[in-house]
Design an enzyme around this catalytic site. Structure first.
Site, short mmCIF file in Angstrom:
data_model
loop_
_atom_site.label_atom_id
_atom_site.label_comp_id
_atom_site.label_asym_id
_atom_site.label_seq_id
_atom_site.Cartn_x
_atom_site.Cartn_y
_atom_site.Cartn_z
CE LYS A 60 4.43 -8.22 17.91
NZ LYS A 60 3.29 -8.91 18.53
CD GLN A 104 0.84 -11.22 17.04
OE1 GLN A 104 2.02 -11.05 17.28
NE2 GLN A 104 -0.05 -10.24 17.17
CG ASP A 127 3.05 -10.10 24.24
OD1 ASP A 127 3.65 -9.10 23.81
OD2 ASP A 127 2.44 -10.90 23.52
#
Ligand code: NDP
Length: 293
Positions: A60, A104, A127
């Site tokens: 990412k 994460q 997200d």
């Protein structure tokens, strides 16, 4: 003529090249923001030393830098307390140079992931997991939505698989993939069926799909004869077999004979997830950089 020579072969939907196009478009949006003196910023928070998470975060980070984001990766050790992680998130919420925050997942045991996600400013929740963004998806209002489902919709669009008026069957009802995907398809006027582990006669339901999306996590569960001839098949699953091979939730070789188009694993839905994360971050940056915000 043998049977195999008379069989049609499904078109492969090339997620890698579609993701590259999406990332290029995001890079242009980044450049436009940077030219206005508002370079978009993404903060990635990694807690602990889970090897898979480290790989995801590295990918990412790299993709975001390539697209022109200012990336800040914060690595915290596995003993980080809930209070410390919350204070890191709150600081990133206040930081005007940060437009996207990604923590994460999964977090190490002992940390409450749901509480951490709730602490993220929903406008920076790239997200798309904050309850306000989940609500926005249900309500059909502006928000940030989960990346893998957005990637699936983008793949349909770019592969020419029309959603409106068509029958979409989603196998899997997780908060990360199945449910948001069903809502996104519904918002695009598809007629949506969501299946799960208790669905009766799953093969028959799958056979009704013009667009069949498998997000289960069971290697090659969806067989070729579950697929309506000519259907578009998106295989979200990523499963590592004991021999090391990576396969999806769809028996790919069988599906090729029936489907009209299908995503490979790897190289289908996977690359789209990061691409849509970048798209979400650009969107967050544009909204937060708008005059008066
Ligand atoms: P979850 O484990 O959270 O959800 C799996 C879903 O599949 C559940 O809703 C479950 O039903 C359903 N299911 C399980 N067994 C069956 C069965 N026999 N028949 C029908 N439905 C079944 O997984 P995720 O949604 O997080 O991920 C799904 C897959 O997608 C995984 O392989 C994952 O690795 C992959 N993935 C890929 C991504 C990408 O970028 N390509 C991103 C995210 C995930 P129930 O609710 O009844 O238990």
């Amino acid at each position: 003529m043998t049977d195999s020579t008379t069989r049609a072969t499904a078109r492969s939907i090339d997620g890698k090249s579609i993701a590259r196009e999406v990332r290029q478009a995001v890079a242009l949006r980044c450049a436009a923001l940077a030219a206005r003196g508002q370079p978009p910023g993404l903060a990635v928070v990694l807690v602990g030393d889970d090897p898979a998470s480290q790989v995801y975060v590295r990918n990412k980070d790299k993709a975001a830098q390539e697209a022109g984001f200012q990336v800040r990766t914060l690595k915290l050790d596995a003993n980080t307390t809930q209070a410390k992680l919350l204070s890191v998130v709150e600081e990133l919420n206040r930081d005007r140079a940060v437009h996207g925050i990604l923590v994460q997942l999964p977090l190490p045991r002992g940390l409450d992931a749901a509480a951490i996600v709730r602490a993220i400013d929903p406008r920076k929740d790239v997200d798309g997991l904050h309850p306000e963004n989940v609500a926005a998806l249900v309500l059909g209002s502006e928000g940030l939505f989960p990346c893998t489902p957005l990637g699936c919709i983008e793949l349909c669009d770019r592969a020419g698989a029309r959603l409106a008026g068509r029958r979409v069957v989603v196998v899997g009802r997780s908060m990360l993939v199945g449910k948001p995907l069903a809502l996104l398809a519904l918002a695009r006027d598809a007629t949506v069926t969501v299946c799960h582990s208790k669905t009766a006669d799953l093969p028959a339901v799958c056979r009704e799909a013009d667009i069949l999306i498998a997000a289960v996590g069971r290697p090659e569960m969806v067989r070729g004869d579950w697929i309506k001839p000519g259907a578009t098949v998106l295989d979200v699953g990523i499963n590592r077999l004991p021999d090391g091979r990576l396969v999806g939730d769809v028996a790919h070789a069988e599906a090729l004979a029936t489907a009209g188009a299908i995503t490979p694993v790897p190289g289908g839905v996977g690359p789209m997830t990061i691409a849509m994360l970048l798209a979400n971050t650009a969107t967050a940056a544009q909204r937060l950089s708008a005059p008066g915000v």
